[in-house]
Write a protein that holds these residues in place. Sequence first.
Motif, PDB file in Angstrom:
ATOM      1  N   ARG A  76       1.105  -1.378  -0.099  1.00 23.16           N
ATOM      2  CA  ARG A  76       0.324  -0.553  -0.113  1.00 23.16           C
ATOM      3  C   ARG A  76       0.787   0.996  -0.083  1.00 23.16           C
ATOM      4  NH1 ARG A  76      -2.577  -1.128   4.172  1.00 23.16           N
ATOM      5  NH2 ARG A  76      -4.491  -2.173   3.357  1.00 23.16           N
ATOM      6  N   CYS A  77       1.631   1.081   1.147  1.00 26.67           N
ATOM      7  CA  CYS A  77       2.607   1.605   0.791  1.00 26.67           C
ATOM      8  C   CYS A  77       3.544   2.842  -0.135  1.00 26.67           C
ATOM      9  CB  CYS A  77       3.646   2.473   2.208  1.00 26.67           C
ATOM     10  SG  CYS A  77       4.885   3.228   2.197  1.00 26.67           S
ATOM     11  N   MET A  78       4.146   1.191  -1.246  1.00 30.44           N
ATOM     12  CA  MET A  78       4.871   1.401  -2.122  1.00 30.44           C
ATOM     13  C   MET A  78       3.522   2.150  -3.729  1.00 30.44           C
ATOM     14  SD  MET A  78       7.227  -1.627  -2.274  1.00 30.44           S
ATOM     15  CE  MET A  78       8.330  -1.626  -1.080  1.00 30.44           C
ATOM     16  N   LEU A  79       2.518   1.743  -3.186  1.00 28.11           N
ATOM     17  CA  LEU A  79       1.068   2.305  -4.092  1.00 28.11           C
ATOM     18  C   LEU A  79       0.940   3.610  -4.053  1.00 28.11           C
ATOM     19  CD1 LEU A  79      -1.400  -0.338  -4.213  1.00 28.11           C
ATOM     20  CD2 LEU A  79       0.227  -0.146  -6.707  1.00 28.11           C
ATOM     21  N   ASP A  80       0.818   4.233  -2.549  1.00 30.29           N
ATOM     22  CA  ASP A  80       0.226   5.855  -2.566  1.00 30.29           C
ATOM     23  C   ASP A  80       2.018   6.217  -2.851  1.00 30.29           C
ATOM     24  OD1 ASP A  80      -1.868   5.343  -1.429  1.00 30.29           O
ATOM     25  OD2 ASP A  80      -0.974   5.266   0.808  1.00 30.29           O
ATOM     26  N   MET A  81       3.174   5.803  -2.915  1.00 32.48           N
ATOM     27  CA  MET A  81       4.344   6.528  -3.483  1.00 32.48           C
ATOM     28  C   MET A  81       4.382   6.476  -5.040  1.00 32.48           C
ATOM     29  SD  MET A  81       7.859   5.183  -2.369  1.00 32.48           S
ATOM     30  CE  MET A  81       7.833   3.876  -3.395  1.00 32.48           C
ATOM     31  N   SER A  82       3.994   5.199  -5.335  1.00 30.49           N
ATOM     32  CA  SER A  82       4.439   5.745  -6.841  1.00 30.49           C
ATOM     33  C   SER A  82       2.455   6.272  -7.124  1.00 30.49           C
ATOM     34  CB  SER A  82       4.567   4.121  -7.498  1.00 30.49           C
ATOM     35  OG  SER A  82       5.414   3.182  -6.892  1.00 30.49           O
ATOM     36  N   SER A  83       2.004   6.362  -7.498  1.00 29.43           N
ATOM     37  CA  SER A  83       0.389   6.807  -8.487  1.00 29.43           C
ATOM     38  C   SER A  83      -0.339   7.708  -7.630  1.00 29.43           C
ATOM     39  CB  SER A  83      -0.686   5.611  -8.167  1.00 29.43           C
ATOM     40  OG  SER A  83      -0.996   5.412  -7.003  1.00 29.43           O
ATOM     41  N   LYS A  84       0.991   8.070  -6.366  1.00 27.26           N
ATOM     42  CA  LYS A  84       0.099   9.525  -5.301  1.00 27.26           C
ATOM     43  C   LYS A  84      -1.303   9.387  -4.736  1.00 27.26           C
ATOM     44  CE  LYS A  84       3.451  12.553  -7.628  1.00 27.26           C
ATOM     45  NZ  LYS A  84       3.954  13.564  -8.753  1.00 27.26           N
ATOM     46  N   GLY A  85      -1.390   7.948  -4.289  1.00 35.00           N
ATOM     47  CA  GLY A  85      -2.211   7.793  -3.621  1.00 35.00           C
ATOM     48  C   GLY A  85      -3.509   7.735  -4.868  1.00 35.00           C
ATOM     49  N   ARG A  86      -3.019   7.675  -5.989  1.00 28.87           N
ATOM     50  CA  ARG A  86      -4.705   7.514  -6.966  1.00 28.87           C
ATOM     51  C   ARG A  86      -4.614   6.426  -6.857  1.00 28.87           C
ATOM     52  NH1 ARG A  86      -1.619  11.545  -9.598  1.00 28.87           N
ATOM     53  NH2 ARG A  86      -1.257  10.222 -11.321  1.00 28.87           N
ATOM     54  N   ASN A  87      -6.120   5.977  -7.024  1.00 27.17           N
ATOM     55  CA  ASN A  87      -6.443   3.898  -7.092  1.00 27.17           C
ATOM     56  C   ASN A  87      -5.448   3.025  -6.548  1.00 27.17           C
ATOM     57  OD1 ASN A  87      -7.994   4.522  -9.359  1.00 27.17           O
ATOM     58  ND2 ASN A  87      -6.834   5.057 -10.832  1.00 27.17           N
ATOM     59  N   THR A  88      -5.399   3.138  -5.194  1.00 29.25           N
ATOM     60  CA  THR A  88      -4.597   2.739  -4.567  1.00 29.25           C
ATOM     61  C   THR A  88      -5.124   1.417  -3.825  1.00 29.25           C
ATOM     62  OG1 THR A  88      -2.935   3.882  -3.482  1.00 29.25           O
ATOM     63  CG2 THR A  88      -3.242   2.377  -2.115  1.00 29.25           C
ATOM     64  N   ALA A  89      -6.780   1.421  -3.375  1.00 27.02           N
ATOM     65  CA  ALA A  89      -7.321   0.761  -3.287  1.00 27.02           C
ATOM     66  C   ALA A  89      -8.236  -0.573  -4.091  1.00 27.02           C
ATOM     67  CB  ALA A  89      -8.840   1.301  -2.503  1.00 27.02           C
ATOM     68  N   SER A  90      -8.133  -0.278  -5.142  1.00 21.08           N
ATOM     69  CA  SER A  90      -8.576  -0.745  -5.871  1.00 21.08           C
ATOM     70  C   SER A  90      -7.957  -1.434  -6.778  1.00 21.08           C
ATOM     71  CB  SER A  90      -9.010  -0.094  -7.400  1.00 21.08           C
ATOM     72  OG  SER A  90      -8.421   0.876  -7.848  1.00 21.08           O
ATOM     73  N   LYS A  91      -6.522  -1.110  -6.986  1.00 22.67           N
ATOM     74  CA  LYS A  91      -5.440  -2.286  -6.855  1.00 22.67           C
ATOM     75  C   LYS A  91      -4.584  -2.802  -6.041  1.00 22.67           C
ATOM     76  CE  LYS A  91      -2.713   1.294 -10.400  1.00 22.67           C
ATOM     77  NZ  LYS A  91      -3.252   0.292 -11.490  1.00 22.67           N
ATOM     78  N   LEU A  92      -5.123  -2.417  -4.303  1.00 18.49           N
ATOM     79  CA  LEU A  92      -4.723  -3.382  -3.538  1.00 18.49           C
ATOM     80  C   LEU A  92      -5.484  -4.832  -3.550  1.00 18.49           C
ATOM     81  CD1 LEU A  92      -3.946  -1.444  -0.432  1.00 18.49           C
ATOM     82  CD2 LEU A  92      -2.569  -3.137  -1.548  1.00 18.49           C
ATOM     83  N   ARG A  93      -7.117  -3.984  -4.047  1.00 17.78           N
ATOM     84  CA  ARG A  93      -7.729  -5.748  -4.409  1.00 17.78           C
ATOM     85  C   ARG A  93      -7.278  -6.552  -5.437  1.00 17.78           C
ATOM     86  NH1 ARG A  93     -11.816  -1.602  -3.058  1.00 17.78           N
ATOM     87  NH2 ARG A  93     -11.901  -0.668  -5.503  1.00 17.78           N
ATOM     88  N   GLN A  94      -6.076  -6.437  -6.405  1.00 16.04           N
ATOM     89  CA  GLN A  94      -5.988  -7.213  -7.243  1.00 16.04           C
ATOM     90  C   GLN A  94      -5.151  -8.077  -6.276  1.00 16.04           C
ATOM     91  OE1 GLN A  94      -5.320  -3.673 -10.274  1.00 16.04           O
ATOM     92  NE2 GLN A  94      -4.529  -5.288 -11.117  1.00 16.04           N
ATOM     93  N   LEU A  95      -4.438  -7.586  -4.972  1.00 18.16           N
ATOM     94  CA  LEU A  95      -3.607  -8.518  -4.206  1.00 18.16           C
ATOM     95  C   LEU A  95      -4.184  -9.538  -3.563  1.00 18.16           C
ATOM     96  CD1 LEU A  95      -0.403  -8.836  -3.940  1.00 18.16           C
ATOM     97  CD2 LEU A  95      -0.757  -7.298  -2.398  1.00 18.16           C
ATOM     98  N   HIS A  96      -3.632 -10.794  -3.029  1.00 18.58           N
ATOM     99  CA  HIS A  96      -4.037 -11.844  -2.518  1.00 18.58           C
ATOM    100  C   HIS A  96      -3.215 -12.067  -1.792  1.00 18.58           C
ATOM    101  CE1 HIS A  96      -7.992 -11.839  -4.101  1.00 18.58           C
ATOM    102  NE2 HIS A  96      -6.916 -11.163  -5.660  1.00 18.58           N
ATOM    103  N   VAL A  97      -2.409 -12.284  -0.279  1.00 17.80           N
ATOM    104  CA  VAL A  97      -1.955 -12.612   0.642  1.00 17.80           C
ATOM    105  C   VAL A  97      -1.897 -13.796   1.520  1.00 17.80           C
ATOM    106  CG1 VAL A  97       0.444 -11.897   2.451  1.00 17.80           C
ATOM    107  CG2 VAL A  97      -0.378 -10.262   0.537  1.00 17.80           C
ATOM    108  N   ILE A  98      -1.979 -15.315   1.772  1.00 17.09           N
ATOM    109  CA  ILE A  98      -2.179 -15.374   2.707  1.00 17.09           C
ATOM    110  C   ILE A  98       0.028 -16.286   3.404  1.00 17.09           C
ATOM    111  CG2 ILE A  98      -2.229 -18.323   2.867  1.00 17.09           C
ATOM    112  CD1 ILE A  98      -4.393 -17.575   0.182  1.00 17.09           C
ATOM    113  N   SER A  99      -0.848 -16.171   4.556  1.00 16.91           N
ATOM    114  CA  SER A  99       0.581 -16.664   5.505  1.00 16.91           C
ATOM    115  C   SER A  99       0.531 -18.188   6.230  1.00 16.91           C
ATOM    116  CB  SER A  99      -0.102 -15.702   6.675  1.00 16.91           C
ATOM    117  OG  SER A  99       1.410 -14.724   6.143  1.00 16.91           O
ATOM    118  N   LEU A 100       1.096 -19.091   6.060  1.00 16.66           N
ATOM    119  CA  LEU A 100       1.158 -20.297   6.551  1.00 16.66           C
ATOM    120  C   LEU A 100       1.946 -21.079   7.277  1.00 16.66           C
ATOM    121  CD1 LEU A 100       0.283 -22.177   2.928  1.00 16.66           C
ATOM    122  CD2 LEU A 100      -1.261 -21.373   4.971  1.00 16.66           C
TER     123      LEU A 100
END
Length: 515
Positions: free
Chosen positions: A351-375
């Motif tokens: 999220r931090c890198m997205l905010d930094m690169s896109s200046k906060g634009r579309n961060t939420a929608s792009k994060l929905r493309q990312l799925h993280v699972i810890s095992l």
Amino acid sequence: MKAEDLMKELGGITRRVEIVPSGIYGLDRLLNGGFPRGAVVLLAGNPGTGKSTFAAKFLYEGARRFKEPGIYLNFVEPRNDFLNHMAMLGMDFESLEKDGLFHYVEALTIVDEDALISQLEEVLRLVDEVKARRIVIDSITAMLQIVRDKAKIRELLQNFFVNGLKPLGVTSILIAEHPYGARVVGYGIEEFIVDAVFILRFQIEQGKLQRILELRKARWAPIHQAELPFYMRPGVVIEISLPEEPEEVPPFDITKTYDLCKLLGSLRVNDRYLIRITAPGSEQETQAALRAICRVLSIPRGAQVLIGLSTTVNSRLVTSMLATSFIMSEPISVLVISFKSSPQAISNMARCMLDMSSKGRNTASKLRQLHVISLNPSAYTVNELNDIMHLAMEKIRPEIAIFEGLEILKAMVEERELLFNLYNMLLRNKRNGITGFYLYSLPMRSAMSELDLAAMFDMGMYLETSPGRLSDYYNEKRYSGLTLDMGVEVYHQLAHIHFNMSVDTQKLAELHCIG
């Protein structure tokens, strides 16, 4: 040609009989599509191994998918208990009952031979009346305890199953209790009149419970894998782990490639690159070298890439940068499976890198493309881990899969099982066109080539940090001028190259992307 097709051809096996799918995918694939119509299958096992659930799945899928009426004759469990238990696993037998596709016969009060024979005759009449195609007897052990004479047992089994149900084309599963340590099933007679014998049992692996299906006999199919791990869970009910077949893996889709140079270049701070790839020489030589490097770093869809990291390289940082570069540049789904970082840690860094690169634009929608699972590898058997990852892939259907912390996995599971499951995961991802990145912390680059499955990967990289200079800390600020400098060695089938890469960690720290 697939291996199972070759086995059929070498063995002269042809389809002379109708095959009835069991509805359990892994089992059907192993048994040439299922059971022969009218087959009698003996399903034995220790208490609690899932015999009733296994048999119920056979009836449920037959009725639901193939509209084949089924009968469950139970000597040990009341109807309501059965229906409630199966409903918890996602099998709605009550609806099938209303549609006339399922019939439950409760035989808890049978105590003598005459009553047993009357009950079996009644079941045969019901089979004829509802045109049943599948039947389960639960259990043959309880049924035969009523009959004391072995000669009568053989006669009863022969008349009811072989002479009664088989000619009607009714496929039968006989459930039998198999006490711990027993060498034969029941009286031993049962095994000789049936077409198949399956044993369900438990196995303890590193203190964790693993269910095993043992294929002891199947007259119509060659058995080239006699023991199979399986799992029980709601929805899927029974999941059998089968090895992948290399012949099912298609060639790379060269019409779709991922340009890592371009992807990593999409991460910026105030129009400055967060990650820079450099090469020595004059400006003209450097540009030519960068073009060559980027050609090598153009990864085709479905490729599997091993990324070795020296122990001084933070794998969470590399994982987050890689994942963020994909969701930043492409409208694709990315799955991260980590054995060492939490989902929150990776998502926060992304999220931090997205905010930094896109200046906060579309961060939420792009994060929905990312799925993280810890095992946690210590909480599961390696087969369960493989199964969980497989189910995650099926549900999310990512284009990109990133696996962080394979060294943790290797340290906690039995090596042979790890190699078996990693090999099959590589084949499965290739078959499904999923591009995989596997991050593995290694003490030195020479260890890359010593990994047992190194040859299975389509590309390898090794990232190693270079020591920083004192001038990096010249200002009083903690991170002033700080960069993470790394040497990157790429092992590609067409080239073996080395270049330098630097990450502007000062900016990452100032923006609280890293602590």
